[in-house]
Scaffold this motif. Structure first.
Motif, PDB file in Angstrom:
ATOM      1  N   ASP A 117       0.810  -1.217   0.000  1.00 33.75           N
ATOM      2  CA  ASP A 117       0.000   0.000   0.000  1.00 33.75           C
ATOM      3  C   ASP A 117       0.848   1.274   0.000  1.00 33.75           C
ATOM      4  N   ALA A 118       2.133   1.126  -0.195  1.00 36.31           N
ATOM      5  CA  ALA A 118       3.035   2.284  -0.175  1.00 36.31           C
ATOM      6  C   ALA A 118       2.738   3.217  -1.348  1.00 36.31           C
ATOM      7  N   LYS A 119       2.769   4.510  -1.089  1.00 35.73           N
ATOM      8  CA  LYS A 119       2.596   5.494  -2.152  1.00 35.73           C
ATOM      9  C   LYS A 119       3.932   5.692  -2.855  1.00 35.73           C
ATOM     10  N   HIS A 120       3.855   6.048  -4.131  1.00 30.78           N
ATOM     11  CA  HIS A 120       5.054   6.224  -4.926  1.00 30.78           C
ATOM     12  C   HIS A 120       5.199   7.682  -5.352  1.00 30.78           C
ATOM     13  N   LEU A 121       6.411   8.089  -5.540  1.00 24.18           N
ATOM     14  CA  LEU A 121       6.736   9.429  -6.019  1.00 24.18           C
ATOM     15  C   LEU A 121       7.653   9.284  -7.218  1.00 24.18           C
ATOM     16  N   VAL A 122       7.361  10.008  -8.282  1.00 26.15           N
ATOM     17  CA  VAL A 122       8.216   9.996  -9.460  1.00 26.15           C
ATOM     18  C   VAL A 122       8.969  11.317  -9.504  1.00 26.15           C
ATOM     19  N   LYS A 123      10.285  11.238  -9.608  1.00 29.19           N
ATOM     20  CA  LYS A 123      11.119  12.435  -9.752  1.00 29.19           C
ATOM     21  C   LYS A 123      11.806  12.375 -11.109  1.00 29.19           C
ATOM     22  N   VAL A 124      11.762  13.480 -11.814  1.00 27.48           N
ATOM     23  CA  VAL A 124      12.359  13.564 -13.142  1.00 27.48           C
ATOM     24  C   VAL A 124      13.397  14.671 -13.140  1.00 27.48           C
ATOM     25  N   ARG A 125      14.616  14.314 -13.477  1.00 27.57           N
ATOM     26  CA  ARG A 125      15.673  15.313 -13.661  1.00 27.57           C
ATOM     27  C   ARG A 125      15.735  15.609 -15.149  1.00 27.57           C
ATOM     28  N   VAL A 126      15.509  16.856 -15.505  1.00 28.32           N
ATOM     29  CA  VAL A 126      15.396  17.251 -16.903  1.00 28.32           C
ATOM     30  C   VAL A 126      16.709  17.864 -17.382  1.00 28.32           C
ATOM     31  N   PHE A 127      17.196  17.366 -18.523  1.00 32.90           N
ATOM     32  CA  PHE A 127      18.391  17.887 -19.171  1.00 32.90           C
ATOM     33  C   PHE A 127      18.033  18.240 -20.600  1.00 32.90           C
ATOM     34  N   TYR A 128      18.764  19.148 -21.183  1.00 37.08           N
ATOM     35  CA  TYR A 128      18.577  19.451 -22.601  1.00 37.08           C
ATOM     36  C   TYR A 128      19.934  19.653 -23.244  1.00 37.08           C
ATOM     37  N   GLU A 129      19.977  19.421 -24.561  1.00 35.33           N
ATOM     38  CA  GLU A 129      21.222  19.570 -25.298  1.00 35.33           C
ATOM     39  C   GLU A 129      21.427  21.028 -25.666  1.00 35.33           C
ATOM     40  N   LEU A 130      22.642  21.499 -25.495  1.00 33.60           N
ATOM     41  CA  LEU A 130      22.984  22.886 -25.810  1.00 33.60           C
ATOM     42  C   LEU A 130      23.269  23.046 -27.296  1.00 33.60           C
ATOM     43  N   ASP A 131      22.345  23.594 -28.035  1.00 35.80           N
ATOM     44  CA  ASP A 131      22.531  23.978 -29.444  1.00 35.80           C
ATOM     45  C   ASP A 131      23.246  22.935 -30.292  1.00 35.80           C
ATOM     46  N   GLY A 132      22.867  21.666 -30.162  1.00 39.15           N
ATOM     47  CA  GLY A 132      23.459  20.617 -30.986  1.00 39.15           C
ATOM     48  C   GLY A 132      24.924  20.346 -30.701  1.00 39.15           C
ATOM     49  N   SER A 133      25.432  20.828 -29.569  1.00 37.26           N
ATOM     50  CA  SER A 133      26.852  20.694 -29.248  1.00 37.26           C
ATOM     51  C   SER A 133      27.222  19.325 -28.691  1.00 37.26           C
ATOM     52  N   GLY A 134      26.220  18.543 -28.291  1.00 42.48           N
ATOM     53  CA  GLY A 134      26.504  17.275 -27.639  1.00 42.48           C
ATOM     54  C   GLY A 134      26.664  17.419 -26.140  1.00 42.48           C
ATOM     55  N   LEU A 135      26.621  18.653 -25.633  1.00 44.04           N
ATOM     56  CA  LEU A 135      26.724  18.901 -24.195  1.00 44.04           C
ATOM     57  C   LEU A 135      25.332  19.046 -23.605  1.00 44.04           C
ATOM     58  N   LEU A 136      25.155  18.509 -22.410  1.00 48.88           N
ATOM     59  CA  LEU A 136      23.863  18.583 -21.742  1.00 48.88           C
ATOM     60  C   LEU A 136      23.907  19.588 -20.607  1.00 48.88           C
ATOM     61  N   GLU A 137      22.795  20.282 -20.427  1.00 50.82           N
ATOM     62  CA  GLU A 137      22.656  21.208 -19.302  1.00 50.82           C
ATOM     63  C   GLU A 137      21.467  20.771 -18.459  1.00 50.82           C
ATOM     64  N   TYR A 138      21.647  20.837 -17.153  1.00 55.95           N
ATOM     65  CA  TYR A 138      20.598  20.457 -16.209  1.00 55.95           C
ATOM     66  C   TYR A 138      19.554  21.580 -16.162  1.00 55.95           C
ATOM     67  N   ALA A 139      18.284  21.223 -16.380  1.00 51.37           N
ATOM     68  CA  ALA A 139      17.221  22.227 -16.392  1.00 51.37           C
ATOM     69  C   ALA A 139      16.447  22.254 -15.085  1.00 51.37           C
ATOM     70  N   GLY A 140      16.423  21.162 -14.346  1.00 52.40           N
ATOM     71  CA  GLY A 140      15.716  21.157 -13.079  1.00 52.40           C
ATOM     72  C   GLY A 140      15.126  19.817 -12.728  1.00 52.40           C
ATOM     73  N   LEU A 141      14.466  19.794 -11.578  1.00 50.05           N
ATOM     74  CA  LEU A 141      13.844  18.590 -11.035  1.00 50.05           C
ATOM     75  C   LEU A 141      12.340  18.791 -10.972  1.00 50.05           C
ATOM     76  N   VAL A 142      11.588  17.793 -11.446  1.00 51.74           N
ATOM     77  CA  VAL A 142      10.130  17.836 -11.403  1.00 51.74           C
ATOM     78  C   VAL A 142       9.678  16.590 -10.647  1.00 51.74           C
ATOM     79  N   SER A 143       8.737  16.747  -9.712  1.00 51.13           N
ATOM     80  CA  SER A 143       8.226  15.633  -8.925  1.00 51.13           C
ATOM     81  C   SER A 143       6.722  15.498  -9.107  1.00 51.13           C
ATOM     82  N   SER A 144       6.244  14.266  -9.013  1.00 51.33           N
ATOM     83  CA  SER A 144       4.799  14.034  -9.045  1.00 51.33           C
ATOM     84  C   SER A 144       4.216  14.443  -7.687  1.00 51.33           C
ATOM     85  N   PRO A 145       2.894  14.669  -7.633  1.00 54.75           N
ATOM     86  CA  PRO A 145       2.280  15.035  -6.358  1.00 54.75           C
ATOM     87  C   PRO A 145       2.314  13.891  -5.356  1.00 54.75           C
TER      88      PRO A 145
END
Length: 83
Positions: A55-83
């Protein structure tokens, strides 16, 4: 980006840690909707239930990254959590 691609989850590799998403930018806002698992495939995250935790409740956390202008480098955009 090549390192991320080697860790991306797929049907053949369902336990890999990186899960791709479709990004839909919200018009007129500095925000986006992220869509995961749109195919409705079974979801696996390593948690196993038992009579004490079923009966445990679950939480989903998503760490969002995006690619910098096709450079192959990733930048951290933030953390999003479910309610």
């Amino acid at each position: 980006v090549a390192v991320v691609a080697s860790k991306e989850r797929s049907l053949a590799e369902p336990l890999r840690p990186w899960i791709p998403a479709r990004v839909e930018w919200v018009h007129g806002a500095d925000a986006a909707d992220l869509w995961f698992n749109e195919d409705g495939r079974p979801w696996h995250y390593g948690w196993v239930s038992n009579k004490h935790t079923c009966d445990a409740k679950h939480l989903v956390k998503v760490r969002v990254f995006y690619e910098l202008d096709g450079s192959g480098l990733l930048e951290y955009a933030g953390l999003v959590s479910s309610p």
